[in-house]
Design a protein around this motif. Structure first.
Motif, PDB file in Angstrom:
ATOM      1  N   PRO A  30       3.539  23.383   5.611  1.00  0.00           N
ATOM      2  CA  PRO A  30       2.531  22.985   6.612  1.00  0.00           C
ATOM      3  C   PRO A  30       1.894  24.170   7.335  1.00  0.00           C
ATOM      4  N   LEU A  31       2.658  25.243   7.572  1.00  0.00           N
ATOM      5  CA  LEU A  31       2.105  26.381   8.307  1.00  0.00           C
ATOM      6  C   LEU A  31       1.028  27.098   7.512  1.00  0.00           C
ATOM      7  N   THR A  32       1.276  27.321   6.235  1.00  0.00           N
ATOM      8  CA  THR A  32       0.304  28.024   5.386  1.00  0.00           C
ATOM      9  C   THR A  32      -0.630  27.069   4.645  1.00  0.00           C
ATOM     10  N   ARG A  33      -0.287  25.754   4.679  1.00  0.00           N
ATOM     11  CA  ARG A  33      -1.053  24.731   3.959  1.00  0.00           C
ATOM     12  C   ARG A  33      -1.156  25.044   2.468  1.00  0.00           C
ATOM     13  N   ARG A  34      -0.062  25.535   1.934  1.00  0.00           N
ATOM     14  CA  ARG A  34      -0.019  25.854   0.511  1.00  0.00           C
ATOM     15  C   ARG A  34       1.129  25.088  -0.140  1.00  0.00           C
ATOM     16  N   TRP A  35       1.001  24.934  -1.449  1.00  0.00           N
ATOM     17  CA  TRP A  35       2.003  24.230  -2.228  1.00  0.00           C
ATOM     18  C   TRP A  35       2.813  25.224  -3.047  1.00  0.00           C
ATOM     19  N   ARG A  36       4.079  24.915  -3.199  1.00  0.00           N
ATOM     20  CA  ARG A  36       4.960  25.790  -3.986  1.00  0.00           C
ATOM     21  C   ARG A  36       5.696  24.953  -5.031  1.00  0.00           C
ATOM     22  N   LEU A  37       5.689  25.466  -6.264  1.00  0.00           N
ATOM     23  CA  LEU A  37       6.394  24.823  -7.360  1.00  0.00           C
ATOM     24  C   LEU A  37       7.422  25.814  -7.906  1.00  0.00           C
ATOM     25  N   ALA A  38       8.676  25.425  -7.833  1.00  0.00           N
ATOM     26  CA  ALA A  38       9.768  26.266  -8.332  1.00  0.00           C
ATOM     27  C   ALA A  38      10.394  25.594  -9.551  1.00  0.00           C
ATOM     28  N   GLN A  39      10.785  26.405 -10.517  1.00  0.00           N
ATOM     29  CA  GLN A  39      11.384  25.907 -11.754  1.00  0.00           C
ATOM     30  C   GLN A  39      12.682  26.634 -12.017  1.00  0.00           C
ATOM     31  N   SER A  40      13.716  25.895 -12.418  1.00  0.00           N
ATOM     32  CA  SER A  40      15.028  26.489 -12.633  1.00  0.00           C
ATOM     33  C   SER A  40      15.727  25.817 -13.812  1.00  0.00           C
ATOM     34  N   PRO A  41      16.509  26.577 -14.586  1.00  0.00           N
ATOM     35  CA  PRO A  41      17.290  25.973 -15.668  1.00  0.00           C
ATOM     36  C   PRO A  41      18.562  25.296 -15.188  1.00  0.00           C
ATOM     37  N   VAL A  42      18.910  25.495 -13.916  1.00  0.00           N
ATOM     38  CA  VAL A  42      20.111  24.890 -13.326  1.00  0.00           C
ATOM     39  C   VAL A  42      19.706  24.150 -12.067  1.00  0.00           C
ATOM     40  N   PRO A  43      20.518  23.188 -11.597  1.00  0.00           N
ATOM     41  CA  PRO A  43      20.168  22.468 -10.362  1.00  0.00           C
ATOM     42  C   PRO A  43      20.013  23.412  -9.183  1.00  0.00           C
ATOM     43  N   PHE A  44      19.069  23.074  -8.311  1.00  0.00           N
ATOM     44  CA  PHE A  44      18.844  23.893  -7.130  1.00  0.00           C
ATOM     45  C   PHE A  44      20.029  23.769  -6.177  1.00  0.00           C
ATOM     46  N   ALA A  45      20.470  24.911  -5.663  1.00  0.00           N
ATOM     47  CA  ALA A  45      21.589  24.904  -4.728  1.00  0.00           C
ATOM     48  C   ALA A  45      21.152  24.295  -3.410  1.00  0.00           C
ATOM     49  N   ALA A  46      22.107  23.751  -2.682  1.00  0.00           N
ATOM     50  CA  ALA A  46      21.795  23.093  -1.409  1.00  0.00           C
ATOM     51  C   ALA A  46      21.309  24.086  -0.361  1.00  0.00           C
ATOM     52  N   THR A  47      21.698  25.357  -0.512  1.00  0.00           N
ATOM     53  CA  THR A  47      21.341  26.361   0.489  1.00  0.00           C
ATOM     54  C   THR A  47      20.210  27.276   0.048  1.00  0.00           C
ATOM     55  N   GLY A  48      19.641  27.026  -1.120  1.00  0.00           N
ATOM     56  CA  GLY A  48      18.565  27.894  -1.572  1.00  0.00           C
ATOM     57  C   GLY A  48      18.045  27.465  -2.921  1.00  0.00           C
ATOM     58  N   LEU A  49      17.126  28.260  -3.470  1.00  0.00           N
ATOM     59  CA  LEU A  49      16.517  27.928  -4.744  1.00  0.00           C
ATOM     60  C   LEU A  49      17.306  28.453  -5.932  1.00  0.00           C
ATOM     61  N   GLY A  50      18.240  29.382  -5.676  1.00  0.00           N
ATOM     62  CA  GLY A  50      19.004  29.912  -6.791  1.00  0.00           C
ATOM     63  C   GLY A  50      18.135  30.729  -7.724  1.00  0.00           C
TER      64      GLY A  50
END
Length: 219
Positions: A118-138
């Motif tokens: 919301p602050l930058t009004r930008r979208w982010r798409l992250a891709q990972s071969p493993v599930p995303f960790a609860a505390t970060g994107l890994g």
């Protein structure tokens, strides 16, 4: 003057219990309604896999796909409120067996996380071969976009995804490849999970299957 004796009698009224056949008819009607409603909910999958291609090479099996995805309004509203959405792209390679159920030879999975800042009004798409960790994107690869349509366009392209390593598939054997793209509802915040139960607006699941012909062994 003669005395008149008046006798008042009371008759207890009992409601007759419903017949067992009526209860069975009501139960069958409810089951029929649920059976008819289930395909309707499943049919609202919000898109389709418009193209699916398989390429067998010396170093493995590659998959290319194109999706036609329509995010429901409730999902978009949640994204604009800062709630990330996690999606799973999965491919299964199955060997058909006449004497038993098909055997899953290979399963490949990719995880996507779509979020709005919301602050930058930008979208982010992250891709990972493993599930995303609860505390970060890994371990993940991230891209930023100016609007939602650009982010969705990137999500809808699967280009040369290696789903099987060299030697995983036998020569001379045909296989079936099942491809699926879905919203991982188990990663939604708890209140949204409870609210999404039984609502087809959250049922994002695109799938398609393709037969992989057998390759004859080189002489």
């Amino acid at each position: 003057m003669d005395r008149v004796n008046t006798t008042v009698s009371f008759t207890h009224c009992c409601k007759k219990p419903p017949e067992r056949s009526s209860l069975w008819r009501a139960a069958l009607a409810c089951l029929l309604a649920l059976w008819l409603a289930a395909p309707l909910a499943q049919a609202q999958n919000h898109g389709e896999v418009s193209d699916l291609q398989l390429q067998r090479s010396a170093d493995g099996l590659y998959l290319t796909a194109a999706l036609q995805l329509e995010l429901p309004e409730v999902v978009q509203d949640a994204l604009y409120k800062g709630i990330s959405m996690l999606f799973i792209t999965e491919a299964e390679v199955l060997r058909q067996r006449w004497y038993w159920s098909d055997k899953v030879v290979v399963r490949a999975t990719r995880f996507l996380r779509l979020s709005y800042q919301p602050l930058t009004r930008r979208w982010r798409l992250a891709q990972s071969p493993v599930p995303f960790a609860a505390t970060g994107l890994g371990v993940s690869l991230g891209q930023n976009f100016d609007d939602l349509s650009e982010a969705l366009a990137a999500m809808q392209r699967v280009a040369r995804w290696k789903i099987a390593e060299e030697g995983a598939l036998d020569e001379g054997t045909p296989y079936e490849v099942n491809f699926q793209f879905r919203l991982d509802m188990s990663q939604l915040p708890r209140p949204l999970q409870l609210g999404a139960v039984g609502r087809s607006n959250w049922n994002i699941a695109l799938s398609r299957s393709m037969r992989l012909p057998a390759v004859e062994a080189a002489r």
